[in-house]
Design a protein around this motif. Structure first.
Motif, short mmCIF file in Angstrom:
data_model
loop_
_atom_site.label_atom_id
_atom_site.label_comp_id
_atom_site.label_asym_id
_atom_site.label_seq_id
_atom_site.Cartn_x
_atom_site.Cartn_y
_atom_site.Cartn_z
N TYR A 1 36.93 18.90 21.42
CA TYR A 1 38.35 18.73 21.13
C TYR A 1 38.97 17.73 22.11
O TYR A 1 39.70 16.82 21.70
CB TYR A 1 39.08 20.06 21.23
CG TYR A 1 40.57 19.93 21.02
CD1 TYR A 1 41.12 19.99 19.75
CD2 TYR A 1 41.43 19.72 22.09
CE1 TYR A 1 42.48 19.84 19.55
CE2 TYR A 1 42.79 19.56 21.91
CZ TYR A 1 43.30 19.63 20.64
OH TYR A 1 44.66 19.47 20.46
N ALA B 1 37.77 14.16 21.46
CA ALA B 1 38.39 13.63 20.25
C ALA B 1 39.85 13.28 20.51
O ALA B 1 40.35 12.25 20.03
CB ALA B 1 38.27 14.63 19.10
N LYS B 2 40.53 14.10 21.27
CA LYS B 2 41.94 13.85 21.61
C LYS B 2 42.07 12.58 22.43
O LYS B 2 42.93 11.74 22.18
CB LYS B 2 42.51 15.05 22.37
CG LYS B 2 43.91 14.87 22.93
CD LYS B 2 44.96 15.09 21.87
CE LYS B 2 46.36 15.15 22.46
NZ LYS B 2 47.00 13.86 22.59
N ALA C 1 41.50 9.65 20.19
CA ALA C 1 42.66 9.44 19.32
C ALA C 1 43.79 8.77 20.08
O ALA C 1 44.45 7.84 19.57
CB ALA C 1 43.13 10.78 18.74
N HIS D 1 35.58 9.01 15.81
CA HIS D 1 36.63 10.04 15.85
C HIS D 1 36.60 10.91 14.60
O HIS D 1 36.73 12.13 14.67
CB HIS D 1 38.01 9.40 16.03
CG HIS D 1 39.10 10.41 16.11
ND1 HIS D 1 39.84 10.78 15.02
CD2 HIS D 1 39.52 11.17 17.15
CE1 HIS D 1 40.70 11.71 15.40
NE2 HIS D 1 40.52 11.97 16.68
N SER D 2 36.41 10.28 13.45
CA SER D 2 36.33 11.02 12.19
C SER D 2 35.17 12.01 12.22
O SER D 2 35.29 13.16 11.80
CB SER D 2 36.19 10.05 11.03
OG SER D 2 36.09 10.75 9.81
N THR E 1 36.03 14.92 14.47
CA THR E 1 36.98 15.82 13.80
C THR E 1 36.27 16.68 12.76
O THR E 1 36.50 17.89 12.68
CB THR E 1 38.11 15.00 13.14
OG1 THR E 1 38.78 14.25 14.16
CG2 THR E 1 39.10 15.90 12.44
N ASP E 2 35.39 16.08 12.00
CA ASP E 2 34.62 16.83 11.00
C ASP E 2 33.77 17.91 11.67
O ASP E 2 33.71 19.05 11.19
CB ASP E 2 33.73 15.91 10.18
CG ASP E 2 34.50 15.00 9.25
OD1 ASP E 2 35.71 15.24 9.01
OD2 ASP E 2 33.90 14.02 8.76
N ASN F 1 36.04 20.74 12.92
CA ASN F 1 36.52 21.57 11.81
C ASN F 1 35.42 22.46 11.25
O ASN F 1 35.67 23.61 10.88
CB ASN F 1 37.12 20.69 10.71
CG ASN F 1 38.46 20.11 11.10
OD1 ASN F 1 39.14 20.61 11.99
ND2 ASN F 1 38.82 19.02 10.46
#
Length: 86
Positions: A24, A27-28, A31, A57-58, A61-62, A65
């Protein structure tokens, strides 16, 4: 390893949750970097580099999730169970 628990979602190991927190945060940070980046649209290498970061990044995120969202750590689950028994 995950385990389903009633209506409270999946429980993952504390080690797995630690990896989720790291993912997380990474990724933050990425971003934030992407949001502050101005790309020279006439520089193909710059555009390619930016698009590569967007793709990374995508993917992050995947992965978050799929493996982390809606889950809780074993220790958080045990603490909640203990409070519920009181």
């Amino acid at each position: 390893p995950t385990d389903r628990t009633g209506g409270s979602g999946a429980v993952i190991s504390d080690a797995a949750m630690e990896q989720c927190v790291k993912l997380y945060n990474e990724a933050k940070w990425l971003a934030d970097e992407l949001e502050s980046t101005q790309v020279n649209e006439y520089d193909g290498a710059a555009v390619d580099a930016y698009n590569e970061k967007v793709s990374i990044h995508s993917s992050m995120t995947d992965k978050f999730n799929a493996n982390c969202a809606g889950r809780q750590s074993e220790s958080a689950y045990r603490a909640a169970q203990k409070l519920n028994q009181q």
